[in-house]
Write an enzyme that holds these catalytic residues in place. Structure first.
Site, PDB file in Angstrom:
ATOM      1  N   GLY A  47      59.914  36.022  45.367  1.00  0.00           N
ATOM      2  CA  GLY A  47      60.006  35.167  46.726  1.00  0.00           C
ATOM      3  C   GLY A  47      58.844  35.004  47.577  1.00  0.00           C
ATOM      4  N   GLY A  62      58.532  33.318  50.426  1.00  0.00           N
ATOM      5  CA  GLY A  62      58.974  33.127  51.856  1.00  0.00           C
ATOM      6  C   GLY A  62      58.299  33.951  52.913  1.00  0.00           C
ATOM      7  N   GLY A  63      58.635  34.205  53.906  1.00  0.00           N
ATOM      8  CA  GLY A  63      58.116  35.027  55.083  1.00  0.00           C
ATOM      9  C   GLY A  63      58.451  36.462  54.530  1.00  0.00           C
ATOM     10  N   ALA A  64      59.726  36.884  54.043  1.00  0.00           N
ATOM     11  CA  ALA A  64      59.983  38.304  53.929  1.00  0.00           C
ATOM     12  C   ALA A  64      59.186  38.690  52.807  1.00  0.00           C
ATOM     13  CB  ALA A  64      61.540  38.185  53.391  1.00  0.00           C
ATOM     14  N   GLY A  65      59.092  38.037  51.650  1.00  0.00           N
ATOM     15  CA  GLY A  65      58.403  38.503  50.493  1.00  0.00           C
ATOM     16  C   GLY A  65      56.719  38.528  50.737  1.00  0.00           C
ATOM     17  N   PHE A  67      66.792  29.445  73.530  1.00  0.00           N
ATOM     18  CA  PHE A  67      67.536  29.169  72.415  1.00  0.00           C
ATOM     19  C   PHE A  67      68.914  29.985  72.639  1.00  0.00           C
ATOM     20  CE2 PHE A  67      66.614  27.778  67.941  1.00  0.00           C
ATOM     21  CZ  PHE A  67      65.311  27.446  68.306  1.00  0.00           C
ATOM     22  N   ASP A 104      69.642  32.423  43.931  1.00  0.00           N
ATOM     23  CA  ASP A 104      69.450  33.098  42.377  1.00  0.00           C
ATOM     24  C   ASP A 104      69.449  34.694  42.754  1.00  0.00           C
ATOM     25  OD1 ASP A 104      68.622  30.537  42.487  1.00  0.00           O
ATOM     26  OD2 ASP A 104      67.036  30.873  41.422  1.00  0.00           O
ATOM     27  N   GLN A 159      77.009  30.398  58.512  1.00  0.00           N
ATOM     28  CA  GLN A 159      76.632  29.666  59.650  1.00  0.00           C
ATOM     29  C   GLN A 159      76.334  28.093  59.559  1.00  0.00           C
ATOM     30  OE1 GLN A 159      72.806  29.798  62.292  1.00  0.00           O
ATOM     31  NE2 GLN A 159      74.337  30.996  63.393  1.00  0.00           N
ATOM     32  N   HIS A 196      75.270  24.858  61.498  1.00  0.00           N
ATOM     33  CA  HIS A 196      74.399  24.801  62.753  1.00  0.00           C
ATOM     34  C   HIS A 196      74.940  23.348  63.180  1.00  0.00           C
ATOM     35  CE1 HIS A 196      70.793  23.766  65.083  1.00  0.00           C
ATOM     36  NE2 HIS A 196      70.464  24.604  64.495  1.00  0.00           N
ATOM     37  N   LEU A 203      68.027  19.231  59.469  1.00  0.00           N
ATOM     38  CA  LEU A 203      68.176  20.068  60.787  1.00  0.00           C
ATOM     39  C   LEU A 203      67.392  19.231  61.954  1.00  0.00           C
ATOM     40  CD1 LEU A 203      69.852  22.735  61.889  1.00  0.00           C
ATOM     41  CD2 LEU A 203      67.296  23.653  61.688  1.00  0.00           C
ATOM     42  N   GLU A 255      67.498  23.658  67.235  1.00  0.00           N
ATOM     43  CA  GLU A 255      68.225  23.938  68.608  1.00  0.00           C
ATOM     44  C   GLU A 255      67.149  24.039  69.674  1.00  0.00           C
ATOM     45  OE1 GLU A 255      71.017  27.332  68.083  1.00  0.00           O
ATOM     46  OE2 GLU A 255      70.153  28.272  69.654  1.00  0.00           O
ATOM     47  N   ARG A 303      76.066  29.254  67.915  1.00  0.00           N
ATOM     48  CA  ARG A 303      76.261  28.177  67.026  1.00  0.00           C
ATOM     49  C   ARG A 303      77.618  27.926  66.597  1.00  0.00           C
ATOM     50  NH1 ARG A 303      70.493  28.773  63.728  1.00  0.00           N
ATOM     51  NH2 ARG A 303      69.174  27.910  65.432  1.00  0.00           N
ATOM     52  N   HIS A 309      74.065  26.000  57.171  1.00  0.00           N
ATOM     53  CA  HIS A 309      72.654  26.394  57.712  1.00  0.00           C
ATOM     54  C   HIS A 309      72.058  27.745  57.010  1.00  0.00           C
ATOM     55  CE1 HIS A 309      68.821  26.190  59.883  1.00  0.00           C
ATOM     56  NE2 HIS A 309      69.264  27.036  60.532  1.00  0.00           N
ATOM     57  N   GLU A 360      66.870  36.290  54.061  1.00  0.00           N
ATOM     58  CA  GLU A 360      68.083  35.653  53.708  1.00  0.00           C
ATOM     59  C   GLU A 360      68.968  36.159  52.701  1.00  0.00           C
ATOM     60  OE1 GLU A 360      68.088  31.576  54.747  1.00  0.00           O
ATOM     61  OE2 GLU A 360      70.315  31.462  54.242  1.00  0.00           O
ATOM     62  N   ARG A 408      74.694  34.480  63.227  1.00  0.00           N
ATOM     63  CA  ARG A 408      73.174  34.702  63.750  1.00  0.00           C
ATOM     64  C   ARG A 408      72.872  33.955  64.764  1.00  0.00           C
ATOM     65  NH1 ARG A 408      68.448  32.121  62.552  1.00  0.00           N
ATOM     66  NH2 ARG A 408      69.122  30.657  60.918  1.00  0.00           N
TER      67      ARG A 408
HETATM   68  C1  LIG Z   1      65.430  23.691  58.134  1.00  0.00           C
HETATM   69  C2  LIG Z   1      65.537  24.891  58.656  1.00  0.00           C
HETATM   70  C3  LIG Z   1      65.214  25.212  60.017  1.00  0.00           C
HETATM   71  C4  LIG Z   1      64.897  26.696  60.334  1.00  0.00           C
HETATM   72  N1  LIG Z   1      64.579  27.139  61.565  1.00  0.00           N
HETATM   73  C5  LIG Z   1      64.802  28.409  61.894  1.00  0.00           C
HETATM   74  C6  LIG Z   1      64.015  28.969  63.166  1.00  0.00           C
HETATM   75  O1  LIG Z   1      63.391  27.943  63.971  1.00  0.00           O
HETATM   76  N2  LIG Z   1      64.092  30.087  63.385  1.00  0.00           N
HETATM   77  C7  LIG Z   1      64.820  31.029  62.544  1.00  0.00           C
HETATM   78  O2  LIG Z   1      64.650  32.124  62.949  1.00  0.00           O
HETATM   79  N3  LIG Z   1      65.229  30.673  61.425  1.00  0.00           N
HETATM   80  C8  LIG Z   1      65.328  29.385  60.977  1.00  0.00           C
HETATM   81  N4  LIG Z   1      65.637  29.000  59.800  1.00  0.00           N
HETATM   82  C9  LIG Z   1      66.282  30.058  59.026  1.00  0.00           C
HETATM   83  C10 LIG Z   1      64.826  30.669  58.382  1.00  0.00           C
HETATM   84  O3  LIG Z   1      63.867  29.672  57.946  1.00  0.00           O
HETATM   85  C11 LIG Z   1      65.073  31.439  56.867  1.00  0.00           C
HETATM   86  O4  LIG Z   1      66.413  32.101  57.071  1.00  0.00           O
HETATM   87  C12 LIG Z   1      64.197  32.287  56.436  1.00  0.00           C
HETATM   88  O5  LIG Z   1      62.878  31.629  56.541  1.00  0.00           O
HETATM   89  C13 LIG Z   1      64.291  32.687  55.041  1.00  0.00           C
HETATM   90  O6  LIG Z   1      63.271  33.347  54.525  1.00  0.00           O
HETATM   91  P1  LIG Z   1      63.107  34.177  53.351  1.00  0.00           P
HETATM   92  O7  LIG Z   1      61.650  34.831  53.030  1.00  0.00           O
HETATM   93  O8  LIG Z   1      64.302  35.280  53.071  1.00  0.00           O
HETATM   94  O9  LIG Z   1      63.274  33.002  52.184  1.00  0.00           O
HETATM   95  P2  LIG Z   1      62.562  31.643  51.657  1.00  0.00           P
HETATM   96  O10 LIG Z   1      61.594  31.486  52.900  1.00  0.00           O
HETATM   97  O11 LIG Z   1      63.897  30.576  51.342  1.00  0.00           O
HETATM   98  O12 LIG Z   1      62.015  31.921  50.415  1.00  0.00           O
HETATM   99  C14 LIG Z   1      62.715  31.985  49.197  1.00  0.00           C
HETATM  100  C15 LIG Z   1      61.659  32.189  48.297  1.00  0.00           C
HETATM  101  O13 LIG Z   1      62.211  33.000  46.814  1.00  0.00           O
HETATM  102  C16 LIG Z   1      61.825  32.309  45.892  1.00  0.00           C
HETATM  103  N5  LIG Z   1      62.729  32.270  44.785  1.00  0.00           N
HETATM  104  C17 LIG Z   1      64.204  31.840  45.008  1.00  0.00           C
HETATM  105  N6  LIG Z   1      64.767  31.940  43.669  1.00  0.00           N
HETATM  106  C18 LIG Z   1      63.889  32.351  42.933  1.00  0.00           C
HETATM  107  C19 LIG Z   1      64.032  32.868  41.594  1.00  0.00           C
HETATM  108  N7  LIG Z   1      65.030  32.996  40.906  1.00  0.00           N
HETATM  109  N8  LIG Z   1      62.722  33.233  40.929  1.00  0.00           N
HETATM  110  C20 LIG Z   1      61.684  33.396  41.716  1.00  0.00           C
HETATM  111  N9  LIG Z   1      61.309  32.917  42.918  1.00  0.00           N
HETATM  112  C21 LIG Z   1      62.543  32.482  43.654  1.00  0.00           C
HETATM  113  C22 LIG Z   1      61.531  30.988  46.317  1.00  0.00           C
HETATM  114  O14 LIG Z   1      60.573  30.254  45.569  1.00  0.00           O
HETATM  115  C23 LIG Z   1      60.798  31.202  47.648  1.00  0.00           C
HETATM  116  O15 LIG Z   1      59.328  31.378  47.719  1.00  0.00           O
HETATM  117  C24 LIG Z   1      65.659  27.742  59.608  1.00  0.00           C
HETATM  118  C25 LIG Z   1      66.177  27.194  58.227  1.00  0.00           C
HETATM  119  C26 LIG Z   1      66.007  25.796  57.818  1.00  0.00           C
HETATM  120  C27 LIG Z   1      66.723  25.765  56.612  1.00  0.00           C
END
Ligand SMILES: Cc1cc2nc3c(=O)[nH]c(=O)nc-3n(C[C@H](O)[C@H](O)[C@H](O)COP(=O)(O)OP(=O)(O)OC[C@H]3O[C@@H](n4cnc5c(N)ncnc54)[C@H](O)[C@@H]3O)c2cc1C
Length: 592
Positions: free
Chosen positions: A21, A23-26, A129, A233, A252, A254, A264, A267, A298, A364, A395, A406
């Site tokens: 993954g 995203g921000g966490a990874g 918020f 996944d 949740q 939204h 979305l 907020e 929310r 959401h 997430e 949340r």
């Molecule tokens: C439209 C929207 C607006 C939002 N706005 C806010 C906000 O303003 N403030 C806030 O705090 N939160 C907000 N959120 C929530 C927040 O953005 C998410 O909860 C958070 O970014 C999740 O980050 P993550 O790193 O967990 O996963 P993600 O950023 O979802 O990344 C998941 C990663 O996992 C990878 N992945 C998934 N399955 C597999 C697999 N089987 N094999 C390989 N790779 C895989 C994907 O490629 C991706 O890189 C928002 C969410 C949405 C949908």
């Protein structure tokens, strides 16, 4: 053309740490791993998407920390708000860590290059918020740090660039299908098995430590703010391996999704002063939440919208209400909310400066997921048993800092704080774990499943089954729930699982086979939905996002506990429970 399908012998890769993954966490975890394990270390990030397409990049409104840059604030106030926001299902020790670590984490991110909006004095600017208050509920407080309404985009770009700088290895467009568990179900994790999307070949990535940061599963619902790729996944893979999933019923909705589209509208539009109006032109949130009004949590706002609609006060008696931001003026809309303003113009052909905007609640965010301790170590039984080498953050994980609901901006904070902590813990643990070994049983099983799917020309298309699942979950396991609806939904999901056992692929090729991806992801969605609806049916109370019309009250005597769902050997979903960690705040009635 018939493709070659998955290679009989997978490609094998060895790493010191594997992060699934981007995203921000990874990405934050990968950065921390590189820092702690050294520049020569082999840290791989595997992502089914190109990293900057991760859903973190879609986050809009902000990330919170009690910096107190524009008005008085304290992390303890934030801590209270988080616990109350989660309707007291929050583990308070974990939430304390998150709120305490928020300020240093935001400063670290700033030093990594994050382009926050600024106050005239040059400090990080902050906005209001929902559910974030001064002094335990007196009034809204400005706690969300932001980069216009593209906060997640800025975070993702910042972290990705830093990962490139530190030479993190990226395996882009590889979809992880299973864990490597060489010692069987109760053993350690020492890698993952992944499908290369460009070729449909199998790869095994071995490492002593593996992090799942795979995001949420909002695509189990019909109307959702989530990207198509959020199919749960990682959560489903853990579940299939017999590991526990926590609080899966807590999803949740939204309040301000774009009507019928689900996209979305942040907020932040209400944080900057926007408000909701019903068909009679009333600001109805004043009746439901006299102090916080449109900035109540929310779950409260989403239910209020449904109540207005049920009472015939939707717009024109219909199933939506309006968001009014006309009074914010061109400066705020164009400068602080440019993407939202653009969405409304593009998708509705409306101008938020002059027009009311039709909205409805949209699925959401998953509060539940893979249970972990406060250092992202996965708890296999959900309580105490660690799975050596396996970590989860973001997430897809449940620490639990969000409990039953949340607060806005707490997710970006969660992924940063616990992503970083995951990286640190993994770097610390790696040396003590045994050398990784292959899991030939899993390799053969996955290769067999793929070969079957790639040649399947019987049954329905995966998309047909998926659409039915999404409609069913939104209708019967949505904002309001009842026992009979949930029972019917559970049996419907079971039927869909049966139908999904044979799905037909129209594309039998091996290059970027999206039919294959749909079939695989349908399986993951069904697992997540089954865990969610089973946990929801059993919880006979209303708490946070889980609103049971047949059990309208919160029941602290029987239900101050986390649900743990596990798939048993017979295939049934078993439920057990564990107590909530309460350290500071005793449960009180929740009023906004
Ligand atoms: C439209 C929207 C607006 C939002 N706005 C806010 C906000 O303003 N403030 C806030 O705090 N939160 C907000 N959120 C929530 C927040 O953005 C998410 O909860 C958070 O970014 C999740 O980050 P993550 O790193 O967990 O996963 P993600 O950023 O979802 O990344 C998941 C990663 O996992 C990878 N992945 C998934 N399955 C597999 C697999 N089987 N094999 C390989 N790779 C895989 C994907 O490629 C991706 O890189 C928002 C969410 C949405 C949908």
């Amino acid at each position: 053309m018939v493709g070659r399908g998955p290679a009989a012998v997978p490609h094998i890769h060895q790493h010191d740490a594997v992060v699934v993954g981007a995203g921000g966490a990874g990405l934050y975890a990968a950065l921390e791993l590189k820092k702690d394990l050294g520049a020569e270390s082999r840290v791989a990030v595997i992502s089914k998407l190109y990293p900057t397409r991760s859903h973190t990049g879609a986050a809009q409104g902000g990330v919170c920390a009690a910096l107190g840059n524009t008005e008085e604030d304290h992390w303890q106030w934030h801590w209270f708000d988080t616990v109350k926001g989660g309707d007291y299902l929050v583990d308070q020790d974990a939430a304390e860590i998150m709120c305490r670590d928020a300020a240093p984490t935001i400063i670290d991110l700033e030093h990594l290059g994050m382009p926050f909006n600024r106050t005239p004095e040059g400090l990080i600017d902050q906005r209001r918020f929902g559910g974030h208050t001064r002094n335990q509920g007196e009034a809204p407080v400005r706690r969300a740090c932001y980069a216009a309404d593209r906060t997640g985009h800025a975070i993702l770009q910042t972290l990705y660039q830093q990962c490139i700088r530190r030479e993190v290895t990226f395996a882009d467009e590889f979809q992880v299908l299973d864990l490597v568990m060489p010692d069987g179900a109760d053993g350690r994790v020492s890698g993952v098995i992944a499908l290369e999307l460009a070729t449909s070949e199998l790869h095994v990535f071995l490492a002593p430590v593996v992090l799942f940061a795979t995001g949420g599963f909002g695509k189990i619902f019909q109307v959702t703010s989530n990207a198509h790729t959020l199919t749960g996944d990682g959560v489903a893979i853990a579940f299939r391996r017999g590991l526990a999933l926590e609080d899966m019923e807590m999803f949740q909705f939204h309040p301000t999704g774009m009507y019928k589209l689900g996209f979305l509208l942040s907020e932040a539009m209400r944080g900057e002063g926007g408000f909701l109006v019903n068909g009679q032109g009333e600001r109805f949130m004043e009746r439901y939440a006299p102090t916080m009004k449109d900035l109540a949590s929310r779950d409260v706002v989403s239910r209020s919208i449904y109540q207005e609609i049920a009472a015939g006060r939707g717009i024109g008696g219909g199933d939506f209400v309006h968001l009014d931001v006309r009074h914010l003026g061109a400066d705020v809309l164009e400068r602080k909310l440019p993407d939202m303003t653009g969405f409304i113009r593009t998708y509705f052909g409306l101008d938020p400066l002059h027009d009311l905007v039709p909205i409805q609640p949209t699925a959401h965010y998953a509060m539940g997921g893979i249970p972990t301790d406060v250092d992202a170590r996965v708890l296999g039984d959900g309580i105490a048993r660690r799975v050596p080498g396996f970590y989860a953050a973001g997430e897809c994980a449940c620490v639990s800092v969000h409990g039953a609901n949340r607060l806005g901006t707490n997710s970006l904070l969660d992924i940063l704080v616990f992503g970083r902590r995951a990286g640190k813990a993994m770097a610390g643990d790696a040396a003590d774990l045994p050398a990784p070994a292959r899991d030939l049983e899993a390799e053969a099983r996955i290769a067999g499943t793929l070969a079957d799917l790639l040649t399947s020309d019987r049954g329905e298309r995966a998309a047909v089954v998926r659409d039915e699942l999404q409609v069913e979950m939104f209708r019967r396991c949505g904002v309001y729930r009842t026992g009979p609806d949930l029972a019917a939904c559970r049996s419907e999901v079971a039927g869909l699982r049966e139908r999904a056992r044979t799905v037909r692929l129209d594309d039998h090729g091996s290059r970027y086979n999206t039919d294959l991806a749909d079939a695989i992801e349908l399986g993951f969605l069904l697992d997540c939905a089954e865990a969610a609806v089973t946990s929801a049916e059993a919880r006979t109370e209303s708490r946070g996002a889980h609103a049971r019309q047949d059990f309208p009250d919160r029941d602290d005597v029987n239900w101050m506990r986390h649900s743990l769902a596990r798939r048993s050997a017979s295939g049934k979903v078993d439920l057990t429970y564990k107590p909530v960690v309460v350290t500071e705040f005793q449960p009180k009635p929740r009023v906004y």
